[in-house]
Design an enzyme around this catalytic site. Structure first.
Site, PDB file in Angstrom:
ATOM      1  N   SER A  68       0.842  -1.179   0.000  1.00 14.79           N
ATOM      2  CA  SER A  68       0.000   0.000   0.000  1.00 14.79           C
ATOM      3  C   SER A  68       0.880   1.233   0.000  1.00 14.79           C
ATOM      4  CB  SER A  68      -0.888  -0.021   1.235  1.00 14.79           C
ATOM      5  OG  SER A  68      -1.274   1.283   1.612  1.00 14.79           O
TER       6      SER A  68
ATOM      7  N   ASN B   8      -2.107  -6.655  -0.434  1.00 19.65           N
ATOM      8  CA  ASN B   8      -3.309  -6.670  -1.255  1.00 19.65           C
ATOM      9  C   ASN B   8      -3.265  -7.800  -2.276  1.00 19.65           C
ATOM     10  OD1 ASN B   8      -4.648  -4.375  -0.147  1.00 19.65           O
ATOM     11  ND2 ASN B   8      -3.173  -3.064  -1.215  1.00 19.65           N
TER      12      ASN B   8
ATOM     13  N   ARG C 107     -17.685  -3.337 -47.892  1.00 21.35           N
ATOM     14  CA  ARG C 107     -16.857  -2.962 -46.729  1.00 21.35           C
ATOM     15  C   ARG C 107     -17.624  -1.869 -46.007  1.00 21.35           C
ATOM     16  NH1 ARG C 107     -10.946  -0.901 -47.789  1.00 21.35           N
ATOM     17  NH2 ARG C 107     -11.136  -2.709 -49.150  1.00 21.35           N
TER      18      ARG C 107
END
Lengths: 402, 402, 402, 402
Positions: A275, A283, A315
């Site tokens: 962190s 985490n 196209r």
């Protein structure tokens, strides 16, 4: 390449960035020069010149971007540069791109990028699956609480949970393999009739030309598919099914890794999951990123279908262009997520004691269905047999894939 | 059933509305009662009572809706009513639903609805394809202007255009067939372990029970897939690929039917396409509705993938529920669009003289690629051969499907 | 930056690429160091050191990408590098980032990127609108065929058509302005309580700190919004409404520019719209690209809402991360499309004679509603008055914007 | 109405089903008959006949569905039936629909449905907000663990958590209010020129006619917006922002109500949340359904933007039609979710003792940021002040809304 806002996307750079695209487009032009030899329109030496020019061409990125917008696609300016290089090397400008259209080159180049990416995804899925198979085997009989709608349901095993992840990933890998099997080259010419080669080389066997072109790239020869986009949507569906399966794994890891649950934990790695302000935190970064990928892929895949559904004329006027960035991003996303998931699965820490303790502590609820009391381990039904069946199936699939 | 805001959706009512769902859930419960006979937990007479009760049960719709919300799904209140009916008929409440979970019933019932819908879609695609094959054959050599990025490109034929629509639809039909081949029953019990039957009938062969259940519904027996949603996303991808192909057809019909182009026209039908204010108008209603469907399906399919990607626990807390209306709507949409497209293709009016006149008028532009002059019909390249190849392929596929 | 597969995206590079993001994050950290002075936790000299370090920091891109994945976001490694720079310059590491969390920095930096992009979009919309206002004025009375459901309806004017495009774009510009008015800084600390500053500087007025931080960046001070994502979805909705309006313009340009219609033509520019194979072609490249953008934005915006809808805890485990690339891509897309649309509108060639000739030729159909015959110009209803009203409204809005 | 697969959707039936739509379309036709009186084209008695016929008309649903498909929208057949009724009552067919177009009627009717739905959503949000305000007040100082990326972060309070939910919902309610303020009638005639009324009643003031029409429905008079769909996308964005905010609440309730966390619990209600097989279970049904709604709305809203982005001509050929079911479903979904959320918030059971115990037990982790030890309650920063600010803001907004 997305970069800082798609953490881990550097894992996919070599497959999907602009340099990879330019290289792929140049490979396509080279393969086409060889096909023109088969058509009798170009001699082998001229094709050699094209190949050498293509291999060494390094277009200035900024100018290429600007010219790409003018042309509406990157093929026109790249072909122009390639022709210049060929001419500068004493070659024949007519040996470059003659009889192709921009869409032939870009579609085929994107298929080449997709092939590389699909292979990387398949490898990531296979590695993830193998790790999960190991977990399923090890924890075949590790009891844990089953949970439905967030609440405790009946007992299950971590082996079965891992096996279900595995089965989902193996199914997705089959889909990726199927997509890889089908990859076609695109060759239609200006409007899907292959008219120019027929006009210039009336005696050439058109099938030979198309076959040579595809073979030079290791792709399947195919009828023109300029307005039939099943190839593209099929790639998208396969990749999204892959991120679906990975997302389900990640979501479970995140839930079972909450401190209040504490049954799983993402493996530690130096520097991972810290962190910016809380030194104690670890985490679950990989799971978070894989989950984030799984939340993004469906919209990208929908984009491909929307483009396909709006195909008009020989196209389309925008639908084709709306495909490109979505496909590129989806390739990047899936390669990244599959690679991250393999690491996640490899490092997953299982606290089977915590699982067992919780299941035992919640025995009353978990056994309510059968009205019973007793040991939660005596109410596992076919958890073990299902785990075994999935593992057996995995082994068979792994063997088949070699 | 969507109704007035989804014109034509009444074509699909019988496949997808709430009555069809209730009937399917009751069929599932009946098949399960028969499976419990195989497990030795219920005798044949008791299963007969369940079947009779299921066949005649007509739950009050309003009360069922209200109770469905209380339970969070329609299975709980329907089982309760079925049990009451069985008991009222002197039967055994324990012969109903024992060992199943709500998800088993709802997933399997939705698979049954999907099967009916997929078959209808396949029929619609097949009919559309046959009509298009006829057009491709008839107009194999009808020259028309090829158009790319809205502008005239090189000449092509209407036969090739029809053949390309056909090839797209045939590919989509293959996908629908593949989805139909795979349809599994869902049977996992409360949390995917099939624990209750194992507990109550320890001597029964669990495979026999699962097989009997699936066989009773004509489905494939399968390991529990409560959190692996590839079946659902596979159905969605197949249906969306079908609407993609139909959307491309519709978009072309709309463009070529503009008064300034006037090369195609949707067939007339009594009362169709009138305006509320302009008596002369004949709006291309079918093409408009098919195109609208094609613009909607991708989002619905993305919804299914999103739900799949968020699967957690042994039954997810919302992701599963987010699947239902999207799947129901997608079934309705695809059945409707395929049926409408078949009518559209059947009635399509081709003005090959207008096509030829335009191609001849635009010859200078259309022949610019080859630097040439002359007859546009001499610059059709492999248009005819490609048309033939697609038609041959269609015939082979049609023969294979019987 | 997307690059070659998003033609024109180089127009947006400076607003949205990784370099812009890094610069914005460093601006945020600098503003925070100044806020810490207000809190009494850092002295002015120390903040000066931070600012100088931030201004000169050029992190190695590859290493930053790798570390970003380890951390799960780019803030952690960037802060680490900034701290190192500050210390190397004899400064105080505690003057950097103290009391912030990664989300504060990234959210605020993305708001800064969004601000720049929104301003560019607004400028593009304003320029487009001005050009369209000119067309509406010039062609206030230029009759043309009205078209509904592809068919001729009643007469209208090109002035009204241009005015309707204009009104849509002006509405969208209002939405962009509203989004710009609301842009907040993010400051919540580790979990939205701003606890660390309160702990370290109990005597500081917390409001002063938050206000100073926001003021330093020209943003609105706001309560923490880490799990309330209305700011992000509001930006997305405003941008998508802008591309919607531009997409409608582009779609009309493409239809009216078809050779069979020939009423509009995209302006010529050196090198623009050429074909790789057909020298005569002048493809409507800008319109195609703008239309393609409009087909992509809705999925990106949906991604932002999905992320918002999945916000949990004090920072969500994946939903937040799923926002980033979608927002970045949407900014890029909208800036590019608005800029391209301004060029498109500036160069639009109107063939009012062709419009009039077509309307006159189709008079019978166009006048069928009123049962009438006569001059189509006598049946224009309030076309002129509506055009005037929209132009008046545009002038008022343009004056208000300055 | 979606029905059994959208549990709770019966809450919204009266606002959004086909009967509501038919009633709204008939109200529009009646208001138009009155507007024709203002134009001098119809006398008051004739308008009275139209109104009486409209009030009593009950078209056969099946025939109306079939005719709707033929016409491509439900207005044409409804107008035909209304005219028949008027004539049968001795009235004048020309008093019905003259000068309108189908789109005028359907767009305006959908706006009326949306108004009813938006009001219901606003009421649901307001009730939810009031309950959350009560919780925020009561638990202003109830300490709990803050959580980021699934892991414990720093301490926070349940008061702040409830206040953040509240702030999100209040913001969303503002958006709904803004959408309600803007709702326009649609009146453009066949192609947005209002030509027929001008032709038939050259002396009438066109503004008076449009104003009378809108006023009769309580809507804002507006210039024609047949191809500018900001009204529709604005409704969609507002509703999706509402379900976003509700989804975040539901996701938190689901997480905090897991048995391992046990800090929140959905209120009990007779018959709610039972399992079909596990008698002990009390599933968080309302939270699950609200969360499922939040996962669905973004795709529906994207559908509206896609339709808007594809607007062409004076009425588009499919894009308009693709709006209808998405809007109807989104209205249903949001009404249902807002109503369910109000019940969820009203019944929410808060275990503040469990919260406190967990925060205290995790104090070491929660206080790591500040390097500190001590009571977690001493590290709440501005949690209380932020809660107060949000509550004060809520009170001001609630007062403003009356």
């Amino acid at each position: 390449m997305t970069g800082l806002l798609a953490p881990g996307s550097h894992r996919a750079t070599d497959q999907v960035d602009d340099a990879a695209l330019v290289a792929a487009m140049l490979r396509v032009e080279t393969a086409w020069a060889r096909a023109l030899v088969v058509a009798g329109l170009v001699d082998g030496d001229a094709a050699d010149v094209v190949e050498r020019a293509a291999v060494t061409l390094r277009p200035d990125p900024g100018a290429l971007l600007a010219d790409t917008e003018l042309a509406g696609n990157p093929v026109v300016p790249l072909v122009s540069r390639l022709r210049d290089s060929v001419v500068a090397a004493g070659g024949d400008a007519d040996a470059v791109h003659r009889g192709l259209t921009s869409q032939d080159v870009l579609d085929t180049a994107l298929v080449l990028l997709a092939r590389d990416a699909l292979r990387r995804v398949r490898d990531g899925l296979a590695a993830t699956a193998d790790h999960l198979a190991g977990l399923a085997r090890t924890h075949r009989d590790s009891v844990m609480a089953g949970r439905t709608l967030t609440q405790h349901a009946v007992p299950t095993t971590f082996g079965l949970k891992a096996a279900q992840w595995l089965a989902g990933i193996d199914d997705a890998a089959d889909g990726v393999d199927a997509a890889l099997d089908q990859l076609p080259a695109q060759y239609g010419g200006a409007a899907g009739t292959r008219a120019l080669v027929a006009h210039l080389a009336p005696d050439a066997d058109p099938t030979d030309v198309a076959t040579a072109f595809a073979a030079g790239l290791g792709l399947r020869p195919a009828l023109p598919w300029q307005t039939r986009r099943g190839t593209v949507t099929g790639i998208g569906d396969a990749l999204t099914s892959a991120t679906d399966a990975l997302g389900s794994l990640a979501a479970d890891v995140l839930l079972l890794g909450r401190p209040e649950v504490g049954e799983l934990r993402e493996g530690a790695a130096a520097g991972r999951g810290g962190s910016s302000t809380m030194p104690h935190k670890r985490n679950p970064v990989l799971a978070v990123l894989v989950r984030a990928a799984a939340l993004q892929a469906p919209q990208l895949s929908a984009q491909l279908h929307l483009a396909s559904a709006s195909g008009v004329d020989e196209r389309p006027d925008g639908a084709w262009h709306a495909e490109w960035p979505a496909l590129q991003r989806l390739l990047e996303l899936a390669v990244t997520a599959a690679s991250q998931a393999a690491e996640l699965a490899a490092g997953l820490e299982v606290d089977s004691a915590a699982m067992a303790a919780r299941a035992e502590g919640a025995a009353e609820a978990l056994l309510a269905e059968s009205g019973g009391t007793g040991d939660v381990r005596d109410h596992l039904g076919e958890a073990g047999a299902t785990t075994d069946a999935i593992l057996e199936d995995h082994d068979a699939r792994a063997a088949r894939r070699g």
